[in-house]
Structures are given as C-alpha cells and as structure tokens.
Design a protein around this motif. Structure first.
Motif, PDB file in Angstrom:
ATOM      1  N   MET A  30       0.821  -1.203   0.000  1.00 60.90           N
ATOM      2  CA  MET A  30       0.000   0.000   0.000  1.00 60.90           C
ATOM      3  C   MET A  30       0.858   1.257   0.000  1.00 60.90           C
ATOM      4  O   MET A  30       1.932   1.297   0.608  1.00 60.90           O
ATOM      5  N   GLN A  34      -3.016   5.102   0.883  1.00 64.78           N
ATOM      6  CA  GLN A  34      -3.883   3.942   1.077  1.00 64.78           C
ATOM      7  C   GLN A  34      -3.897   3.502   2.533  1.00 64.78           C
ATOM      8  O   GLN A  34      -4.956   3.196   3.092  1.00 64.78           O
ATOM      9  N   LEU A  57     -10.153   1.370  -2.202  1.00 67.84           N
ATOM     10  CA  LEU A  57      -8.805   1.634  -1.695  1.00 67.84           C
ATOM     11  C   LEU A  57      -7.841   1.935  -2.841  1.00 67.84           C
ATOM     12  O   LEU A  57      -6.796   2.549  -2.626  1.00 67.84           O
ATOM     13  N   ARG A  58      -8.192   1.520  -4.061  1.00 70.36           N
ATOM     14  CA  ARG A  58      -7.349   1.850  -5.216  1.00 70.36           C
ATOM     15  C   ARG A  58      -7.354   3.343  -5.508  1.00 70.36           C
ATOM     16  O   ARG A  58      -6.485   3.842  -6.228  1.00 70.36           O
ATOM     17  N   PRO A  60      -7.604   6.330  -2.954  1.00 69.92           N
ATOM     18  CA  PRO A  60      -7.796   6.697  -1.546  1.00 69.92           C
ATOM     19  C   PRO A  60      -8.598   7.973  -1.327  1.00 69.92           C
ATOM     20  O   PRO A  60      -9.405   8.049  -0.397  1.00 69.92           O
TER      21      PRO A  60
END
Length: 204
Positions: A30, A34, A57-58, A60
């Motif tokens: 991450m 992230q 999460l890709r 943020p």
C-alpha cells in the motif's frame, strides 16, 4: 491463478470465470495514502476495511469522500432507521448486490420491516400489503430506480412525510448504495457469509 473458493451465492458480478478482482492489498504494497485511508476506516464507525472499501482503496481520496458521504447517510440522516434500511435493501436488490443485501436485510428487520416484506423483495416480487412509510419508500425508490425520477403524487407524499431535506437524503441514499454496489459488482467483491443473517441471498 489459484482456484476461487468463494461460495457461489456470495459471488456478484456477471463475468466468468469468477474471481475477486480487487482484494485487500498487502500492507507492504500500500501507498501512504492507502494506509491512511484504511486506518481512517478502522478508527471510524465501520471499524474495518471491507465491502466497497476494498476496491475503493485503489483511489484513496475517492474512498475518503465516499466514506464520509456514506457515514452521514447511514448515521446522521434525518430519515428514520427503518426508512434508511429498507431503501438500502431496495437499492441492493435493484443493483444485484449480495454484500449490501446481507448487511442490511437483517438491519431492516431489526428496524421493524417485516420478514415477509423483505423475503418478497429478495425474490424479486413487489411486497403485498404495505402501508405507511414502507409503502412510500417502495414507491419512491421504485420510481427513481426504474424511471430516473419521481411522479408528482409520490413527490408530494414524500415531502409531506419527510420534508425536502428528507427527500434529498433519501434520493442520495439510494444513489449512494447503487454506487457502492456497482463498484463491488465490477470488482467482484464477495458478500460476507450469510451465517446468522435474517434472510438468505436473493437469486441472481
């Protein structure tokens, strides 16, 4: 690629062969942004990173904005819990998303929506014998999701019941849960186990 072991009734998204496309990345992979977004979810009312926040999460910054909108609509809206949870179930069923169905059908039942009403919705039928808020939520949601608007009679009933703020928030709530359902459908984010849930999955 390892074989997927997700139970078929917890899969969503139509592409085959099925696989979870955007699982939780390893912590070491991450970015700082992230990790910060994940920690904010853990520290907030959700207490973890799951469901739509796995694919989000890709991105943020988008995750943060979507999460804050969802927190308000779920925990701060002027709408009663029964209205919010039933509308969420309607949106989940419309979008074909088992995750939100598994999460919110039990909450809707706890808020007072009858099990028979939810089971009819689960099977793709219009629940019979609805009255009061449940009938209005179904009418408003059905018009918005299928016709992309709202008739004058339904709008007048909704404003009389919840005010203009409530109508705006109900509209936004439906849009929010369709949004996160679509994100999960594209990412093939599996639903959590139905163990202990009030209702089984809906047929795809």
């Amino acid at each position: 690629m390892p074989a997927d072991t997700t139970a078929p009734d917890l899969r969503q998204g139509s592409a085959t062969p099925w696989r979870e496309r955007m699982p939780l990345p390893p912590s070491e992979a991450m970015s700082e942004a992230q990790r910060a977004a994940a920690q904010a979810l853990i520290d907030g009312p959700r207490k973890g990173v799951y469901g739509p926040f796995l694919p989000l999460l890709r991105s943020p910054e988008l995750l943060d904005r979507v999460a804050r909108m969802g927190e308000y609509l779920r925990f701060g809206s002027v709408l009663p819990a029964r209205v919010r949870e039933f509308a969420t179930c309607i949106a989940a069923r419309h979008a074909g998303n088992q995750f939100e169905w598994h999460m919110h059908a039990p909450l809707a039942q706890q808020a007072g929506v009858e099990a028979a009403v939810l089971d009819a919705l689960r099977q793709g039928a219009r629940p019979a014998g609805l009255a009061g808020d449940d009938a209005l939520v179904l009418d408003f949601s059905g018009e918005l999701l299928h016709q992309h608007g709202c008739s004058e009679p339904t709008y007048a009933r909704a404003v009389d019941r919840w005010g203009e703020q409530g109508v705006v928030e109900l509209t936004a709530l439906l849009g929010y849960f369709v949004l996160v359902s679509w994100v999960m459908n594209v990412a093939h984010t599996p639903a959590q186990s139905a163990a202990g849930a009030a209702l089984p999955p809906f047929p795809l």
